[in-house]
Design a protein around this motif. Structure first.
Motif, PDB file in Angstrom:
ATOM      1  N   VAL A  46      14.091  23.705 -11.498  1.00 51.31           N
ATOM      2  CA  VAL A  46      13.682  23.684 -10.092  1.00 51.31           C
ATOM      3  C   VAL A  46      12.334  22.976  -9.939  1.00 51.31           C
ATOM      4  CG1 VAL A  46      13.097  25.116  -8.083  1.00 51.31           C
ATOM      5  CG2 VAL A  46      14.976  25.794  -9.588  1.00 51.31           C
ATOM      6  N   CYS A  47      11.454  23.134 -10.918  1.00 48.87           N
ATOM      7  CA  CYS A  47      10.087  22.589 -10.824  1.00 48.87           C
ATOM      8  C   CYS A  47      10.040  21.093 -10.511  1.00 48.87           C
ATOM      9  CB  CYS A  47       9.307  22.902 -12.092  1.00 48.87           C
ATOM     10  SG  CYS A  47       9.135  24.680 -12.387  1.00 48.87           S
ATOM     11  N   PRO A  48      10.815  20.249 -11.204  1.00 45.21           N
ATOM     12  CA  PRO A  48      10.711  18.827 -10.872  1.00 45.21           C
ATOM     13  C   PRO A  48      11.196  18.512  -9.458  1.00 45.21           C
ATOM     14  CG  PRO A  48      12.448  19.172 -12.486  1.00 45.21           C
ATOM     15  CD  PRO A  48      11.706  20.475 -12.341  1.00 45.21           C
ATOM     16  N   THR A  49      12.129  19.310  -8.933  1.00 46.35           N
ATOM     17  CA  THR A  49      12.591  19.053  -7.566  1.00 46.35           C
ATOM     18  C   THR A  49      11.479  19.351  -6.567  1.00 46.35           C
ATOM     19  OG1 THR A  49      13.551  21.268  -7.160  1.00 46.35           O
ATOM     20  CG2 THR A  49      14.970  19.616  -8.216  1.00 46.35           C
ATOM     21  N   ALA A  55       5.614  15.002  -3.890  1.00 50.14           N
ATOM     22  CA  ALA A  55       5.246  13.591  -4.073  1.00 50.14           C
ATOM     23  C   ALA A  55       5.756  12.759  -2.898  1.00 50.14           C
ATOM     24  CB  ALA A  55       5.799  13.054  -5.389  1.00 50.14           C
ATOM     25  N   ASP A  56       6.953  13.066  -2.416  1.00 49.30           N
ATOM     26  CA  ASP A  56       7.526  12.324  -1.287  1.00 49.30           C
ATOM     27  C   ASP A  56       6.738  12.540   0.006  1.00 49.30           C
ATOM     28  OD1 ASP A  56       9.505  11.333  -2.960  1.00 49.30           O
ATOM     29  OD2 ASP A  56      11.025  12.787  -2.300  1.00 49.30           O
ATOM     30  N   GLU A  57       6.082  13.681   0.149  1.00 47.88           N
ATOM     31  CA  GLU A  57       5.312  14.016   1.348  1.00 47.88           C
ATOM     32  C   GLU A  57       3.811  13.815   1.154  1.00 47.88           C
ATOM     33  OE1 GLU A  57       6.758  14.691   4.224  1.00 47.88           O
ATOM     34  OE2 GLU A  57       8.734  14.627   3.286  1.00 47.88           O
ATOM     35  N   TYR A  58       3.402  13.383  -0.028  1.00 43.53           N
ATOM     36  CA  TYR A  58       1.978  13.333  -0.369  1.00 43.53           C
ATOM     37  C   TYR A  58       1.162  12.452   0.570  1.00 43.53           C
ATOM     38  CZ  TYR A  58      -2.222  13.237  -3.280  1.00 43.53           C
ATOM     39  OH  TYR A  58      -3.506  13.351  -3.749  1.00 43.53           O
ATOM     40  N   ALA A  59       1.694  11.333   1.006  1.00 38.24           N
ATOM     41  CA  ALA A  59       0.957  10.454   1.921  1.00 38.24           C
ATOM     42  C   ALA A  59       0.593  11.190   3.207  1.00 38.24           C
ATOM     43  CB  ALA A  59       1.769   9.197   2.225  1.00 38.24           C
ATOM     44  N   GLU A  60       1.487  12.017   3.700  1.00 40.55           N
ATOM     45  CA  GLU A  60       1.202  12.782   4.917  1.00 40.55           C
ATOM     46  C   GLU A  60       0.137  13.846   4.659  1.00 40.55           C
ATOM     47  OE1 GLU A  60       1.378  14.032   8.944  1.00 40.55           O
ATOM     48  OE2 GLU A  60       1.764  12.163   7.917  1.00 40.55           O
ATOM     49  N   PHE A  61       0.193  14.508   3.493  1.00 40.89           N
ATOM     50  CA  PHE A  61      -0.855  15.463   3.143  1.00 40.89           C
ATOM     51  C   PHE A  61      -2.209  14.749   3.106  1.00 40.89           C
ATOM     52  CE2 PHE A  61       2.658  18.104   1.604  1.00 40.89           C
ATOM     53  CZ  PHE A  61       2.238  19.377   1.960  1.00 40.89           C
ATOM     54  N   LEU A  62      -2.263  13.585   2.468  1.00 34.20           N
ATOM     55  CA  LEU A  62      -3.518  12.829   2.403  1.00 34.20           C
ATOM     56  C   LEU A  62      -3.984  12.406   3.783  1.00 34.20           C
ATOM     57  CD1 LEU A  62      -3.078  10.513  -0.724  1.00 34.20           C
ATOM     58  CD2 LEU A  62      -4.563  12.517  -0.491  1.00 34.20           C
ATOM     59  N   ARG A  63      -3.042  11.996   4.631  1.00 33.93           N
ATOM     60  CA  ARG A  63      -3.390  11.558   5.983  1.00 33.93           C
ATOM     61  C   ARG A  63      -4.127  12.643   6.761  1.00 33.93           C
ATOM     62  NH1 ARG A  63      -2.242  11.887  11.029  1.00 33.93           N
ATOM     63  NH2 ARG A  63      -0.532  13.349  10.847  1.00 33.93           N
ATOM     64  N   ALA A  83       5.249  13.353 -17.117  1.00 35.22           N
ATOM     65  CA  ALA A  83       5.172  12.185 -16.230  1.00 35.22           C
ATOM     66  C   ALA A  83       5.690  10.929 -16.920  1.00 35.22           C
ATOM     67  CB  ALA A  83       3.730  11.977 -15.764  1.00 35.22           C
ATOM     68  N   ASP A  84       5.475  10.844 -18.225  1.00 39.34           N
ATOM     69  CA  ASP A  84       5.931   9.685 -18.988  1.00 39.34           C
ATOM     70  C   ASP A  84       7.448   9.653 -19.185  1.00 39.34           C
ATOM     71  OD1 ASP A  84       3.320   8.820 -19.259  1.00 39.34           O
ATOM     72  OD2 ASP A  84       3.110   9.484 -21.342  1.00 39.34           O
ATOM     73  N   THR A  85       8.098  10.819 -19.071  1.00 31.08           N
ATOM     74  CA  THR A  85       9.525  10.891 -19.391  1.00 31.08           C
ATOM     75  C   THR A  85      10.437  11.220 -18.215  1.00 31.08           C
ATOM     76  OG1 THR A  85       9.301  13.209 -20.050  1.00 31.08           O
ATOM     77  CG2 THR A  85       9.079  11.544 -21.787  1.00 31.08           C
ATOM     78  N   SER A  86       9.870  11.682 -17.100  1.00 35.60           N
ATOM     79  CA  SER A  86      10.690  12.088 -15.961  1.00 35.60           C
ATOM     80  C   SER A  86      10.463  11.158 -14.775  1.00 35.60           C
ATOM     81  CB  SER A  86      10.338  13.523 -15.542  1.00 35.60           C
ATOM     82  OG  SER A  86      10.895  13.824 -14.280  1.00 35.60           O
ATOM     83  N   ALA A  88      11.222  11.693 -11.741  1.00 41.44           N
ATOM     84  CA  ALA A  88      10.752  12.506 -10.611  1.00 41.44           C
ATOM     85  C   ALA A  88       9.259  12.762 -10.717  1.00 41.44           C
ATOM     86  CB  ALA A  88      11.511  13.829 -10.554  1.00 41.44           C
ATOM     87  N   ILE A  89       8.781  13.104 -11.895  1.00 44.80           N
ATOM     88  CA  ILE A  89       7.367  13.427 -12.077  1.00 44.80           C
ATOM     89  C   ILE A  89       6.519  12.157 -12.123  1.00 44.80           C
ATOM     90  CG2 ILE A  89       5.699  14.670 -13.533  1.00 44.80           C
ATOM     91  CD1 ILE A  89       7.830  16.359 -11.909  1.00 44.80           C
ATOM     92  N   ALA A  90       7.098  11.054 -12.513  1.00 45.83           N
ATOM     93  CA  ALA A  90       6.367   9.780 -12.493  1.00 45.83           C
ATOM     94  C   ALA A  90       5.931   9.420 -11.066  1.00 45.83           C
ATOM     95  CB  ALA A  90       7.224   8.670 -13.082  1.00 45.83           C
ATOM     96  N   LYS A  91       6.606   9.960 -10.044  1.00 44.76           N
ATOM     97  CA  LYS A  91       6.252   9.709  -8.652  1.00 44.76           C
ATOM     98  C   LYS A  91       5.002  10.481  -8.207  1.00 44.76           C
ATOM     99  CE  LYS A  91       9.745   9.820  -5.703  1.00 44.76           C
ATOM    100  NZ  LYS A  91      10.989  10.291  -5.036  1.00 44.76           N
ATOM    101  N   VAL A  92       4.627  11.500  -8.975  1.00 44.28           N
ATOM    102  CA  VAL A  92       3.518  12.380  -8.602  1.00 44.28           C
ATOM    103  C   VAL A  92       2.193  11.633  -8.685  1.00 44.28           C
ATOM    104  CG1 VAL A  92       2.225  14.442  -9.286  1.00 44.28           C
ATOM    105  CG2 VAL A  92       4.733  14.497  -9.241  1.00 44.28           C
TER     106      VAL A  92
END
Length: 187
Positions: A46-49, A55-63, A83-86, A88-92
């Motif tokens: 569940v964690c990577p999801t 990560a998909d919403e991060y720009a809005e959090f920063l905004r 982050a090097d192997t996933s 999904a996590i590489a997007k973080v």
């Protein structure tokens, strides 16, 4: 005892952030809004999801001036390897804090002692370092980044508009309430 409106406790932790190892302390959380998102462990299900959703919403959090910190009882080295192997996590792009001693997880009351893992806990910290939102889930229940974003916006609104409160399902731009004797029993 609730953590709401308590000051964050002093800490120092190692983290992985955008290809580098960095140090994070309680002072790193002052002067801006922060969302601390505890999760059980790297390389799980569940964690990577959840982290990818953030990560998909991060720009809005920063905004809206919010920094996100993902935290698990893994090390900052494990965060880098993940982050090097996933994909999904590489997007973080936000900071992943290592808490291998569980000190932070205990300070935020999300430590599962017998497992050495954290529960899924979300905490919003205001610019003065006070906890204004605390939500803890069983580890089988994933969170929704948009819902956290909605709650952060409500916390920011209340912070910037003393005397007003946000009703259920409030969204940015919706009407708020001004508690008064006249409203009692009329909503």
């Amino acid at each position: 005892m609730s953590l709401i409106n308590t000051q964050i406790q002093p800490f120092t932790a190692q983290a992985y952030h955008q290809g580098k190892f960095v140090e994070v302390t309680e002072k790193s959380l002052l002067g801006h809004w922060s969302a601390l998102v505890f999760y059980p462990a790297d390389f799980t299900f569940v964690c990577p999801t959840e982290l990818e959703d953030l990560a998909d919403e991060y720009a809005e959090f920063l905004r809206i001036g919010v920094r996100i910190y993902g935290i698990s009882t893994d090390t900052h080295f494990a965060h880098k390897a993940w982050a090097d192997t996933s994909p999904a996590i590489a997007k973080v792009q936000y900071t992943l804090i290592g808490d291998p001693t569980g000190r932070l997880a205990r300070a935020f009351d999300v430590m599962i002692e017998e497992e050495g893992l954290a529960l899924r806990g979300s905490f919003v910290i205001n610019p003065e370092g006070k906890i204004v939102l605390c939500e803890v889930h069983d580890n089988g229940i994933g969170r929704d980044a948009k819902e956290l974003l909605r709650k952060v916006k409500a916390a920011q609104y209340v912070y910037n508009h003393p005397g007003e409160v946000c009703p259920a399902k409030w969204k940015d731009g919706n009407a708020t309430l001004k508690p008064s004797l006249d409203l009692v029993g009329k909503i």
